[in-house]
Design a protein around this motif. Structure first.
Motif, PDB file in Angstrom:
ATOM      1  N   TYR A 486     -97.324   9.373 -30.500  1.00 25.01           N
ATOM      2  CA  TYR A 486     -96.312   9.112 -29.477  1.00 25.01           C
ATOM      3  C   TYR A 486     -95.479   7.889 -29.842  1.00 25.01           C
ATOM      4  CZ  TYR A 486     -94.387   9.613 -24.751  1.00 25.01           C
ATOM      5  OH  TYR A 486     -93.562   9.839 -23.671  1.00 25.01           O
ATOM      6  N   SER A 487     -96.137   6.824 -30.280  1.00 21.59           N
ATOM      7  CA  SER A 487     -95.414   5.606 -30.658  1.00 21.59           C
ATOM      8  C   SER A 487     -94.526   5.849 -31.871  1.00 21.59           C
ATOM      9  CB  SER A 487     -96.407   4.474 -30.956  1.00 21.59           C
ATOM     10  OG  SER A 487     -97.074   4.060 -29.788  1.00 21.59           O
ATOM     11  N   ILE A 488     -95.056   6.568 -32.864  1.00 22.99           N
ATOM     12  CA  ILE A 488     -94.286   6.803 -34.083  1.00 22.99           C
ATOM     13  C   ILE A 488     -93.131   7.759 -33.815  1.00 22.99           C
ATOM     14  CG2 ILE A 488     -94.405   7.789 -36.413  1.00 22.99           C
ATOM     15  CD1 ILE A 488     -97.180   6.601 -36.702  1.00 22.99           C
ATOM     16  N   ARG A 489     -93.340   8.778 -32.998  1.00 26.41           N
ATOM     17  CA  ARG A 489     -92.252   9.700 -32.654  1.00 26.41           C
ATOM     18  C   ARG A 489     -91.147   8.962 -31.892  1.00 26.41           C
ATOM     19  NH1 ARG A 489     -91.256  15.042 -32.532  1.00 26.41           N
ATOM     20  NH2 ARG A 489     -93.375  15.524 -33.272  1.00 26.41           N
ATOM     21  N   ALA A 490     -91.522   8.133 -30.927  1.00 24.31           N
ATOM     22  CA  ALA A 490     -90.528   7.364 -30.179  1.00 24.31           C
ATOM     23  C   ALA A 490     -89.735   6.461 -31.115  1.00 24.31           C
ATOM     24  CB  ALA A 490     -91.205   6.541 -29.087  1.00 24.31           C
ATOM     25  N   ALA A 491     -90.412   5.841 -32.076  1.00 22.84           N
ATOM     26  CA  ALA A 491     -89.738   4.968 -33.036  1.00 22.84           C
ATOM     27  C   ALA A 491     -88.758   5.753 -33.900  1.00 22.84           C
ATOM     28  CB  ALA A 491     -90.776   4.271 -33.923  1.00 22.84           C
ATOM     29  N   GLN A 492     -89.179   6.922 -34.366  1.00 22.38           N
ATOM     30  CA  GLN A 492     -88.305   7.738 -35.203  1.00 22.38           C
ATOM     31  C   GLN A 492     -87.083   8.210 -34.421  1.00 22.38           C
ATOM     32  OE1 GLN A 492     -90.341  11.004 -37.151  1.00 22.38           O
ATOM     33  NE2 GLN A 492     -88.881  11.000 -38.847  1.00 22.38           N
ATOM     34  N   MET A 493     -87.286   8.624 -33.175  1.00 23.92           N
ATOM     35  CA  MET A 493     -86.169   9.053 -32.330  1.00 23.92           C
ATOM     36  C   MET A 493     -85.180   7.910 -32.123  1.00 23.92           C
ATOM     37  SD  MET A 493     -88.332  11.233 -29.480  1.00 23.92           S
ATOM     38  CE  MET A 493     -86.923  11.497 -28.384  1.00 23.92           C
ATOM     39  N   ALA A 494     -85.682   6.719 -31.829  1.00 19.56           N
ATOM     40  CA  ALA A 494     -84.814   5.573 -31.561  1.00 19.56           C
ATOM     41  C   ALA A 494     -84.015   5.179 -32.799  1.00 19.56           C
ATOM     42  CB  ALA A 494     -85.652   4.395 -31.070  1.00 19.56           C
ATOM     43  N   VAL A 495     -84.679   5.098 -33.936  1.00 19.23           N
ATOM     44  CA  VAL A 495     -84.019   4.703 -35.176  1.00 19.23           C
ATOM     45  C   VAL A 495     -82.951   5.718 -35.577  1.00 19.23           C
ATOM     46  CG1 VAL A 495     -84.358   4.404 -37.664  1.00 19.23           C
ATOM     47  CG2 VAL A 495     -85.918   3.306 -36.052  1.00 19.23           C
ATOM     48  N   TYR A 496     -83.313   6.993 -35.519  1.00 18.94           N
ATOM     49  CA  TYR A 496     -82.364   8.024 -35.941  1.00 18.94           C
ATOM     50  C   TYR A 496     -81.128   8.059 -35.041  1.00 18.94           C
ATOM     51  CZ  TYR A 496     -85.493  10.177 -39.408  1.00 18.94           C
ATOM     52  OH  TYR A 496     -86.268  10.427 -40.510  1.00 18.94           O
ATOM     53  N   GLU A 497     -81.321   7.818 -33.746  1.00 17.62           N
ATOM     54  CA  GLU A 497     -80.175   7.855 -32.838  1.00 17.62           C
ATOM     55  C   GLU A 497     -79.263   6.651 -33.041  1.00 17.62           C
ATOM     56  OE1 GLU A 497     -79.098   8.217 -28.054  1.00 17.62           O
ATOM     57  OE2 GLU A 497     -81.115   8.738 -28.774  1.00 17.62           O
ATOM     58  N   LEU A 498     -79.853   5.451 -33.104  1.00 16.36           N
ATOM     59  CA  LEU A 498     -79.014   4.265 -33.242  1.00 16.36           C
ATOM     60  C   LEU A 498     -78.343   4.179 -34.608  1.00 16.36           C
ATOM     61  CD1 LEU A 498     -80.996   1.419 -31.415  1.00 16.36           C
ATOM     62  CD2 LEU A 498     -79.006   2.684 -30.622  1.00 16.36           C
ATOM     63  N   LEU A 499     -79.000   4.661 -35.642  1.00 14.37           N
ATOM     64  CA  LEU A 499     -78.419   4.618 -36.991  1.00 14.37           C
ATOM     65  C   LEU A 499     -77.669   5.902 -37.339  1.00 14.37           C
ATOM     66  CD1 LEU A 499     -81.202   2.868 -39.133  1.00 14.37           C
ATOM     67  CD2 LEU A 499     -79.053   1.905 -38.317  1.00 14.37           C
ATOM     68  N   GLU A 500     -77.690   6.855 -36.423  1.00 16.63           N
ATOM     69  CA  GLU A 500     -77.021   8.141 -36.630  1.00 16.63           C
ATOM     70  C   GLU A 500     -77.458   8.784 -37.947  1.00 16.63           C
ATOM     71  OE1 GLU A 500     -72.872   7.185 -36.330  1.00 16.63           O
ATOM     72  OE2 GLU A 500     -72.917   7.189 -34.137  1.00 16.63           O
ATOM     73  N   ILE A 501     -78.771   8.854 -38.136  1.00 14.55           N
ATOM     74  CA  ILE A 501     -79.346   9.419 -39.357  1.00 14.55           C
ATOM     75  C   ILE A 501     -79.322  10.947 -39.275  1.00 14.55           C
ATOM     76  CG2 ILE A 501     -81.477   9.639 -40.713  1.00 14.55           C
ATOM     77  CD1 ILE A 501     -82.126   6.753 -39.869  1.00 14.55           C
ATOM     78  N   ASP A 502     -78.769  11.558 -40.280  1.00 16.47           N
ATOM     79  CA  ASP A 502     -78.645  13.016 -40.326  1.00 16.47           C
ATOM     80  C   ASP A 502     -79.862  13.607 -41.033  1.00 16.47           C
ATOM     81  OD1 ASP A 502     -77.712  15.588 -40.144  1.00 16.47           O
ATOM     82  OD2 ASP A 502     -76.328  15.423 -41.840  1.00 16.47           O
ATOM     83  N   ARG A 503     -80.982  13.574 -40.370  1.00 15.38           N
ATOM     84  CA  ARG A 503     -82.238  14.133 -40.898  1.00 15.38           C
ATOM     85  C   ARG A 503     -83.039  14.639 -39.719  1.00 15.38           C
ATOM     86  NH1 ARG A 503     -87.628  12.357 -41.916  1.00 15.38           N
ATOM     87  NH2 ARG A 503     -88.534  13.277 -43.798  1.00 15.38           N
ATOM     88  N   GLU A 504     -83.635  15.802 -39.864  1.00 18.88           N
ATOM     89  CA  GLU A 504     -84.396  16.399 -38.769  1.00 18.88           C
ATOM     90  C   GLU A 504     -85.662  15.595 -38.472  1.00 18.88           C
ATOM     91  OE1 GLU A 504     -84.034  19.183 -36.773  1.00 18.88           O
ATOM     92  OE2 GLU A 504     -81.970  19.355 -37.486  1.00 18.88           O
ATOM     93  N   ILE A 505     -85.875  15.310 -37.202  1.00 15.27           N
ATOM     94  CA  ILE A 505     -87.161  14.753 -36.779  1.00 15.27           C
ATOM     95  C   ILE A 505     -88.132  15.919 -36.644  1.00 15.27           C
ATOM     96  CG2 ILE A 505     -88.393  13.599 -34.901  1.00 15.27           C
ATOM     97  CD1 ILE A 505     -85.833  12.053 -34.321  1.00 15.27           C
ATOM     98  N   PRO A 506     -89.345  15.814 -37.200  1.00 15.98           N
ATOM     99  CA  PRO A 506     -90.299  16.933 -37.090  1.00 15.98           C
ATOM    100  C   PRO A 506     -90.512  17.343 -35.637  1.00 15.98           C
ATOM    101  CG  PRO A 506     -91.119  15.283 -38.627  1.00 15.98           C
ATOM    102  CD  PRO A 506     -89.903  14.684 -37.974  1.00 15.98           C
ATOM    103  N   GLU A 507     -90.445  18.628 -35.381  1.00 16.58           N
ATOM    104  CA  GLU A 507     -90.614  19.122 -34.022  1.00 16.58           C
ATOM    105  C   GLU A 507     -92.067  19.033 -33.572  1.00 16.58           C
ATOM    106  OE1 GLU A 507     -89.125  23.023 -33.404  1.00 16.58           O
ATOM    107  OE2 GLU A 507     -87.113  22.581 -34.178  1.00 16.58           O
ATOM    108  N   VAL A 508     -92.255  18.930 -32.266  1.00 13.65           N
ATOM    109  CA  VAL A 508     -93.595  19.034 -31.685  1.00 13.65           C
ATOM    110  C   VAL A 508     -94.105  20.450 -31.936  1.00 13.65           C
ATOM    111  CG1 VAL A 508     -94.898  19.085 -29.523  1.00 13.65           C
ATOM    112  CG2 VAL A 508     -93.203  17.282 -29.922  1.00 13.65           C
ATOM    113  N   SER A 509     -95.289  20.562 -32.492  1.00 14.59           N
ATOM    114  CA  SER A 509     -95.862  21.884 -32.784  1.00 14.59           C
ATOM    115  C   SER A 509     -96.304  22.545 -31.486  1.00 14.59           C
ATOM    116  CB  SER A 509     -97.068  21.738 -33.720  1.00 14.59           C
ATOM    117  OG  SER A 509     -96.667  21.193 -34.954  1.00 14.59           O
TER     118      SER A 509
END
Length: 527
Positions: A486-509
């Motif tokens: 949960y902590s790592i997913r939240a971190a990845q979501m936040a970083v990708y949004e603020l930096l506008e990173i064009d890479r897929e975040i792994p989906e919840v299985s």
């Protein structure tokens, strides 16, 4: 790489796994130079809840122990597939964990033990038809319907005496008064574990404790990238750009080594905040003393979030999580053993070698005590001949079965005596060379408390320009709190949004959508 990326600075408040992961994602996927990243931590140590410390002489201690699965934890593995192991730099942390669990497989043979020290037959979940119908109704209810209700609003009192509840509750640390939404999320997220909960066959462990296996290699990688780590620094406030259309942090106030200070945050800079703390106000005891009863007033883990959320509803609402210590606290304990007496007796009793059994729960224990024998050594600096035992209890406010006082008032020695009582072991022979350190955690399951959807901010609130929230107290749809994921997913979501990173975040299985997984769950429910 753009000039703005090269010059952009990032400040992370809190030294837990969320901040460490965010820093790694910024470097790996966002092209942010490590030297432009600073992490502030109020404590002298790093890793947040993923702590572990000590030595053989003074005793080892860790507040918790993490279970992982390779069927879930998508963002965790996405990160750790690229972080080298500290024991073998030629392989990743992920590869190290896979190799270890291929060698040491979990298959509990004594998941529940009753008052007669008999191993309970857990091949059946013990459901009545009413239990099945109630559980199905809760599982299928929408989160809007569940709202702020608690588990007991949906399940009858009789439900809480079946085998499933004892195993599910102690595996994930749920209480009957916790959020029905969070319980439902767990049932869906870990539906694949439902059919094997009695053996914990789906559980994966790290080769060492959570700090040595997850925090240490990540910090080593970040340090090599030039990230700045500043501990003993309590961030006390953020300064915002006045009258701005979006919330924009322009300054950070903090106390370092007893002195007030501040830094300016530039136009292109980013701020990440670990809001809330499930290990706030923790305290430890010893063989001869119980942990102190600390509260929110004794620590500052919630202060900044409360200050930021005041008048800003989009930043969430901490009150549902930190207002009832009796409903969110429990105790753990770590015992350092200098002989093999306890492990020898437990391995003979359970039929499990250390590392293969997972939790052993004493279902009739007034404290609802569980213990686990990890694969040894459990610490990187653990000498040969020393063994580590960890355990916890969900009802530390109740009088023990063998010690006539609440666990919250017990010394390490008294906790071990209570444990011996449940196992009918002789204390003098079993723990002659033991050092047990108890730990009280007032907010350890605060993230499970009943809450409304708006009580948790989004990782990047919709009207925030440069501030993100990364913790167990943000809203991540479909995922479950009280996990590293949960902590790592939240971190990845936040970083990708603020930096506008064009890479897929792994989906919840979504194993809960698998026909086979659902079929297996039905078979198990009617066993």
């Amino acid at each position: 790489m753009t000039t703005s990326t090269q010059n952009r600075k990032s400040y992370l408040v809190g030294g837990g796994i969320g901040s460490l992961a965010a820093a790694a994602f910024m470097i790996r996927d966002g092209g942010v130079p490590g030297k432009n990243i600073t992490i502030f931590e109020a404590m002298p140590v790093w890793g947040g809840a993923l702590d572990a410390a000590g030595n053989a002489e003074d005793g080892y201690s860790m507040r918790g122990g993490r279970m992982l699965t390779t069927d879930n934890y998508e963002c965790t593995w996405d990160l750790y597939k690229t972080i080298p192991s500290t024991t073998d730099s030629s392989q990743s942390v992920y590869d190290e964990i896979i190799a270890f669990n291929t060698r040491v497989k979990a298959h509990s043979q004594a998941r529940l033990v009753d008052r007669n020290r008999a191993i309970v037959d857990v091949s059946t979940m013990g459901f009545t038809m009413q239990d099945r119908l109630e559980l199905l109704k809760l599982t299928e209810a929408s989160e809007e319907t569940l709202g702020t209700s608690v588990i007991t609003d949906w399940l009858s009192q009789e439900f809480f005496s079946n085998n499933f509840w004892y195993m599910w509750q102690t595996t994930f640390a749920f209480q009957p008064w916790h959020s029905a939404v969070e319980f439902k999320r767990y049932l869906h997220r870990f539906m694949k574990e439902f059919s094997r909960i009695e053996t914990l066959a789906g559980v994966k462990r790290t080769i060492y404790n959570q700090f040595d296996s997850l925090v240490r290699p990540l910090m080593k990688w970040l340090e090599a990238e030039g990230v700045h780590f500043q501990n003993d620094t309590m961030v006390t406030d953020f300064e915002f750009l006045p009258n701005a259309e979006k919330h924009t942090v322009v300054g950070i106030k903090f106390n370092h080594a007893g002195r007030e200070n501040s830094i300016s945050v530039g136009e292109a800079d980013l701020v990440f905040f670990q809001n809330g703390s499930m290990t706030d106000a923790s305290s430890v005891g010893s063989m001869t003393s119980a942990p102190k009863h600390l509260t929110k007033a004794d620590s500052g883990g919630w202060n900044l979030w409360e200050k930021l959320a005041d008048g800003r509803p989009e930043f969430g609402n901490p009150a549902p999580f930190n207002s009832s210590i009796p409903e969110s606290y429990w105790h753990s304990f770590t015992a350092t053993l200098k002989d093999t007496a306890f492990f020898d007796q437990m391995q003979a009793f359970t039929g499990n070698e250390a590392g293969t059994g997972g939790l052993v729960t004493f279902k009739d224990s007034n404290w609802l005590m569980s213990v686990v024998l990890y694969h040894q050594p459990h610490f990187m600096n653990q000498p040969e001949g020393v063994q580590i035992l960890w355990g916890y209890a969900l009802h530390p406010d109740r009088i023990g079965n063998f010690i006539a006082k609440p666990m919250s008032e017990c010394t390490g020695e008294e906790i071990l005596r209570e444990l011996c009582g449940h196992l009918n072991f002789d204390y003098a022979e079993t723990f002659a060379a033991a050092n047990c350190i108890p730990c009280r955690m007032p907010y350890i399951t605060s993230m499970f408390m009943p809450r409304a959807l708006a009580d948790r901010p989004l990782p990047v609130p919709k009207n925030s320009r440069n501030l993100a929230f990364i913790s167990q107290f943000v809203e991540v749809p479909n995922d479950v709190v009280f996990t590293v994921e949960y902590s790592i997913r939240a971190a990845q979501m936040a970083v990708y949004e603020l930096l506008e990173i064009d890479r897929e975040i792994p989906e919840v299985s979504h194993h809960d959508r698998s026909v086979k997984v659902n079929f297996d769950a039905v078979i198990k429910a009617f066993a």
